[in-house]
Enzyme design. Sequence first.
Site, PDB file in Angstrom:
ATOM      1  N   HIS A 106       0.887  -1.237   0.081  1.00  0.00           N
ATOM      2  CA  HIS A 106       0.032   0.033   0.180  1.00  0.00           C
ATOM      3  C   HIS A 106       0.895   1.278  -0.011  1.00  0.00           C
ATOM      4  O   HIS A 106       0.241   2.279   0.403  1.00  0.00           O
ATOM      5  CB  HIS A 106      -1.048  -0.015   1.171  1.00  0.00           C
ATOM      6  CG  HIS A 106      -1.934  -1.350   1.464  1.00  0.00           C
ATOM      7  ND1 HIS A 106      -2.429  -1.754   2.176  1.00  0.00           N
ATOM      8  CD2 HIS A 106      -2.427  -1.940   0.103  1.00  0.00           C
ATOM      9  CE1 HIS A 106      -3.294  -2.782   1.852  1.00  0.00           C
ATOM     10  NE2 HIS A 106      -3.274  -2.922   0.451  1.00  0.00           N
ATOM     11  N   CYS A 114       6.342  11.615  -8.089  1.00  0.00           N
ATOM     12  CA  CYS A 114       6.176  12.863  -8.986  1.00  0.00           C
ATOM     13  C   CYS A 114       4.880  12.703 -10.000  1.00  0.00           C
ATOM     14  O   CYS A 114       5.073  11.411 -10.452  1.00  0.00           O
ATOM     15  CB  CYS A 114       7.471  13.130  -9.549  1.00  0.00           C
ATOM     16  SG  CYS A 114       7.220  14.348 -10.914  1.00  0.00           S
ATOM     17  N   CYS A 117       6.868  13.103 -13.865  1.00  0.00           N
ATOM     18  CA  CYS A 117       7.579  11.955 -14.529  1.00  0.00           C
ATOM     19  C   CYS A 117       7.421  10.617 -13.872  1.00  0.00           C
ATOM     20  O   CYS A 117       8.182   9.730 -14.357  1.00  0.00           O
ATOM     21  CB  CYS A 117       8.748  12.320 -14.518  1.00  0.00           C
ATOM     22  SG  CYS A 117       9.637  12.254 -12.794  1.00  0.00           S
ATOM     23  N   CYS A 136      13.073  15.278 -12.406  1.00  0.00           N
ATOM     24  CA  CYS A 136      12.519  16.394 -13.389  1.00  0.00           C
ATOM     25  C   CYS A 136      12.416  17.879 -12.781  1.00  0.00           C
ATOM     26  O   CYS A 136      11.938  18.907 -13.650  1.00  0.00           O
ATOM     27  CB  CYS A 136      11.516  16.028 -14.076  1.00  0.00           C
ATOM     28  SG  CYS A 136       9.765  15.766 -13.135  1.00  0.00           S
ATOM     29  N   GLY A 172      -0.776 -10.185  12.167  1.00  0.00           N
ATOM     30  CA  GLY A 172      -1.522  -8.727  12.594  1.00  0.00           C
ATOM     31  C   GLY A 172      -2.375  -8.294  11.722  1.00  0.00           C
ATOM     32  O   GLY A 172      -2.475  -7.142  11.412  1.00  0.00           O
ATOM     33  N   ASN A 200     -14.212 -17.458  11.879  1.00  0.00           N
ATOM     34  CA  ASN A 200     -14.426 -17.564  10.474  1.00  0.00           C
ATOM     35  C   ASN A 200     -12.870 -17.347   9.478  1.00  0.00           C
ATOM     36  O   ASN A 200     -12.678 -18.261   8.555  1.00  0.00           O
ATOM     37  CB  ASN A 200     -15.172 -16.164   9.950  1.00  0.00           C
ATOM     38  CG  ASN A 200     -16.682 -16.314  10.378  1.00  0.00           C
ATOM     39  OD1 ASN A 200     -17.041 -17.620  10.471  1.00  0.00           O
ATOM     40  ND2 ASN A 200     -17.384 -15.476  10.649  1.00  0.00           N
ATOM     41  N   LEU A 201     -12.031 -16.889  10.385  1.00  0.00           N
ATOM     42  CA  LEU A 201     -10.650 -16.657   9.825  1.00  0.00           C
ATOM     43  C   LEU A 201      -9.895 -17.893  10.147  1.00  0.00           C
ATOM     44  O   LEU A 201      -9.028 -18.237   9.165  1.00  0.00           O
ATOM     45  CB  LEU A 201      -9.941 -15.201  10.028  1.00  0.00           C
ATOM     46  CG  LEU A 201      -8.588 -15.142   9.507  1.00  0.00           C
ATOM     47  CD1 LEU A 201      -8.808 -14.920   8.096  1.00  0.00           C
ATOM     48  CD2 LEU A 201      -8.165 -13.695  10.032  1.00  0.00           C
TER      49      LEU A 201
END
Length: 233
Positions: A106, A114, A117, A136, A172, A200-201
């Site tokens: 992320h 920039c 460029c 640039c 985490g 569920n996980l």
Amino acid sequence: MKNIMILSGAGLSAPSGLKTFRDNDGLWEEYDVMEVCSATGFRKNPKKVLDFYDARRAQLQNVKPNHAHEKIAQLKEKWGKNLFVITQNVDDLLERAGCKDVVHLHGFLPELRCLKCEGIFNIGYEKFTDKQCPKCKSKDLRHNIVMFEEQAPAYATLYSLLHQTSLFISIGTSGAVLPVGQYASMCEKSILNIYEKDVNLERYFDKIYIEDIISAIDKIALDIENFMKDGNV
């Protein structure tokens, strides 16, 4: 030799004192998340967004890598190209712990991009004000962070590496942003570290540590050793 992936989220850096927008206190409480973390918010009020990320960089300067960051850096040093270190976090705590070749899904808080460029450069913990692109010389810049409503180019790297991964380790992260349960199902073995129980996980994973990453990381390191020896965790 088999490959391992460690995919980390906010729970890795929380013990260092970094808050996330899921916390009810600290830096995030002062802001509407969609105003400062979305492409729409950036178009409406770029200064507010850039000021917010200036504040986050200032916060980052005042925290240090924790034991888990340091342990992951040691594991990367030991296993080299056979360990993929992927993170949803935008902080530099893994790098400051000495970890090499971290894939930031992320974006990366110390960097600016920039818009002329597309060059990317590091400003550390400094403010955005008066910066210009070293390539640039343009001052048309933005934070190098993937905001809501934007595509994350590094996801292509994540999926490519997942297809090469035998042991998947999720640290985490709640799975609210990325389907880590699905990733676990793609690999031979899997380990989950979360702070609170999530049935569920958990059902997708072979081994589960419901505890702070600081207390879990040394056990996970041992699991990696065992997996590399005999394929079990």
